[in-house]
Design a protein around this motif. Sequence first.
Motif, PDB file in Angstrom:
ATOM      1  N   GLY A  90       4.848  -0.231  10.742  1.00 23.96           N
ATOM      2  CA  GLY A  90       4.108  -1.404  10.299  1.00 23.96           C
ATOM      3  C   GLY A  90       4.773  -2.715  10.671  1.00 23.96           C
ATOM      4  O   GLY A  90       5.902  -2.764  11.178  1.00 23.96           O
ATOM      5  N   ARG A  91       4.045  -3.785  10.439  1.00 23.14           N
ATOM      6  CA  ARG A  91       4.522  -5.149  10.668  1.00 23.14           C
ATOM      7  C   ARG A  91       4.133  -6.012   9.478  1.00 23.14           C
ATOM      8  O   ARG A  91       3.097  -5.804   8.858  1.00 23.14           O
ATOM      9  CB  ARG A  91       3.908  -5.735  11.942  1.00 23.14           C
ATOM     10  N   VAL A  92       4.963  -6.992   9.180  1.00 19.24           N
ATOM     11  CA  VAL A  92       4.665  -7.924   8.100  1.00 19.24           C
ATOM     12  C   VAL A  92       4.577  -9.330   8.672  1.00 19.24           C
ATOM     13  O   VAL A  92       5.072  -9.612   9.763  1.00 19.24           O
ATOM     14  CB  VAL A  92       5.740  -7.863   6.991  1.00 19.24           C
ATOM     15  N   ALA A  93       3.953 -10.240   7.931  1.00 18.45           N
ATOM     16  CA  ALA A  93       3.755 -11.600   8.405  1.00 18.45           C
ATOM     17  C   ALA A  93       5.032 -12.433   8.411  1.00 18.45           C
ATOM     18  O   ALA A  93       5.245 -13.208   9.338  1.00 18.45           O
ATOM     19  CB  ALA A  93       2.672 -12.285   7.569  1.00 18.45           C
ATOM     20  N   LEU A 270      -2.968   1.756  -1.248  1.00 21.51           N
ATOM     21  CA  LEU A 270      -3.009   2.487   0.018  1.00 21.51           C
ATOM     22  C   LEU A 270      -1.712   2.293   0.796  1.00 21.51           C
ATOM     23  O   LEU A 270      -1.200   3.250   1.410  1.00 21.51           O
ATOM     24  CB  LEU A 270      -4.203   2.030   0.844  1.00 21.51           C
ATOM     25  N   ALA A 271      -1.158   1.093   0.785  1.00 26.89           N
ATOM     26  CA  ALA A 271       0.111   0.846   1.463  1.00 26.89           C
ATOM     27  C   ALA A 271       1.218   1.725   0.903  1.00 26.89           C
ATOM     28  O   ALA A 271       2.030   2.288   1.655  1.00 26.89           O
ATOM     29  CB  ALA A 271       0.489  -0.629   1.345  1.00 26.89           C
ATOM     30  N   ALA A 272       1.241   1.853  -0.421  1.00 31.37           N
ATOM     31  CA  ALA A 272       2.235   2.722  -1.042  1.00 31.37           C
ATOM     32  C   ALA A 272       2.032   4.174  -0.624  1.00 31.37           C
ATOM     33  O   ALA A 272       2.992   4.918  -0.373  1.00 31.37           O
ATOM     34  CB  ALA A 272       2.176   2.582  -2.560  1.00 31.37           C
ATOM     35  N   GLN A 273       0.785   4.583  -0.547  1.00 33.01           N
ATOM     36  CA  GLN A 273       0.470   5.950  -0.147  1.00 33.01           C
ATOM     37  C   GLN A 273       0.863   6.218   1.310  1.00 33.01           C
ATOM     38  O   GLN A 273       1.408   7.275   1.643  1.00 33.01           O
ATOM     39  CB  GLN A 273      -1.022   6.209  -0.328  1.00 33.01           C
ATOM     40  N   LEU A 274       0.607   5.253   2.189  1.00 36.73           N
ATOM     41  CA  LEU A 274       0.895   5.424   3.613  1.00 36.73           C
ATOM     42  C   LEU A 274       2.356   5.166   3.949  1.00 36.73           C
ATOM     43  O   LEU A 274       2.830   5.569   5.015  1.00 36.73           O
ATOM     44  CB  LEU A 274       0.018   4.480   4.438  1.00 36.73           C
ATOM     45  N   GLY A 275       3.056   4.473   3.083  1.00 35.22           N
ATOM     46  CA  GLY A 275       4.453   4.180   3.325  1.00 35.22           C
ATOM     47  C   GLY A 275       4.684   3.114   4.379  1.00 35.22           C
ATOM     48  O   GLY A 275       5.714   3.115   5.064  1.00 35.22           O
ATOM     49  N   ARG A 276       3.739   2.183   4.526  1.00 32.63           N
ATOM     50  CA  ARG A 276       3.913   1.062   5.452  1.00 32.63           C
ATOM     51  C   ARG A 276       3.171  -0.150   4.901  1.00 32.63           C
ATOM     52  O   ARG A 276       2.210  -0.007   4.146  1.00 32.63           O
ATOM     53  CB  ARG A 276       3.409   1.403   6.852  1.00 32.63           C
TER      54      ARG A 276
END
Length: 595
Positions: A90-93, A270-276
């Motif tokens: 993943g990427r963050v802002a 969903l982010a917690a579930q996907l781990g990203r």
Amino acid sequence: MTFFEVWAPEAKQVELVLGERRVPMERSARGGWWELDEPSAGAGTDYVFSLDGGPARPDPRSRRQPHGVHGPSRVVEPGRLPWSDAAWSGRVAPGGVIYELHVGTFTAQGTFDAAIAKLDHLAQLGVDLVELMPVAAFPGRHGWGYDGVALWAVHEPYGGPAGLARFIDACHARGIGVLLDVVYNHLGPSGNYLGEFGPYFTGKHHTPWGAAVNLDDAGSDEVRAFVVGNALHWLRDFHLDGLRLDAVHALADTRAVHILEELAAAVDALAAQLGRPLLLIAETDLNDPRIITPRQHNGYGVHAQWDDDFHHALHALLTGERHGYYADFGSIAALAKTLTGAYFHDGTRSSFRGRSHGRPVDTALLGADRFVVFLQDHDQVGNRAGGDRIAAALSPGLLRVGAALLLTSPFTPMLFMGEEWGAGTPWQYFTDHQEPDLAAAVRDGRRREFARHGWEAGSVPDPQDPATFARSKLDWAEIAEAPHRALLDWHRRLIALRHSEPDLYDPGLARVRVAFDEAERWLVLTRGRIRVAVNLADAARSVPLDRPVESVLLASDEGAGAQQPHEERTAAVRSSGDSVRLPAESVAIVRVTAQ
């Protein structure tokens, strides 16, 4: 075997139509839902629904519309899409640079696969996140995408769902995240069959597009589930890194839990579930920081927002334009206030609106990275009468100044495709409506709108003319030519500097300082030990600093094809003492000595 389901709470009978076969569906235990397991259907099967013996309609949750938004839906199994990004984290802002692009005009071919061929250019530029303008299926072959009607499907002329998956996969392979622009505040006028299935719209609220999407009236639970489910579908099934939410100020919702809060909570789960990490970025005209305030602080919890005030302040300062919503902007003081507080209108009077507007940002609570800023975007270019980019109005020096202020600002900067080389092609408003009455209404309405702002009707390009679309395509040959090549190099160096200097990606808005002299036309942006010294005047200026210069990191006149003589350029980069001498319309980024 494929499981079909559809929400049609007022229907007495629902049929699944497979070619010439009409198969009755069964009422579900869930109120208003109809369902069916059909053994003869699988990936690639075309189908439609018929309500009470009425006309065949596409699935409101169709994953593919291979024959356009009026044709049958096609079964797509997300698990069959091509992926090779299992290691993507993943990427963050924060600290990143966003690049907004429109698939149809990014390349001559206007497809996902053609765009893949240009990704190395974006990687070399230093882009962290690509933001795609809407790709949900819309009528016609080309358009901006904001009149989408099949919100779960991918526009077929771009390459359909498999093409989108290939594009995202290719971005991830280059370390680039992908955001998608989604529109939940309205649907387009052609191919919008949602209202036939259930109370997706309500007359309770008025919007520029007619009846509002039903977020708070009877039946709105399922409509909200449709919106949230759609967002999760894009993020989960297409491995996207975030969504840009179009015009959230037009989401009419009076319920205790606003749809934005519900959506943000679902995306975080969903982010917690996907781990990203997953991002939600709101386009909003409200200047209300509650939208991006964390939920534990009684906000909605959206992760970031577009900040139009920054654009207005910088654009008006550089161009001198003062019409419309630029009326309150144009001074260095307006830009300084926005650089330090995110909003210019934070409770102040807006002459454009004829009232006070906005509220202050708590700079101790909200990081500057939560504000996405830009010198250009699709709206600010495409909603000009001729679609002219800012490069058509500014000198080479001021173009570099604008880029420097954008990319050294404390916020999350965004470039609009072609901006990095000062593209000479316009980006205009184009449509491909097949209904003659609708095409005429769009054409005439746009001309009337611009006539009210002083443009002659004949100067406004016809959105339906194929030439309007064609001339809006980027000309990639420009990047090898002067002066485009030098401006591209300037953007690359600015982005590299932003990535390498912790002071430039520090999100602490409360630590930003701006000094300026309105009369002398200079300003100094302070970011830690870095000073961004700008001379906006048409003559050289000595710009005072608070500490002596330790080193010059970047100067716009050096090797940038400036018109000043060599001695003037070197004087700027070799200054000493507590000031730096800058040529006309230039910028120097320096590191000052430690205290």
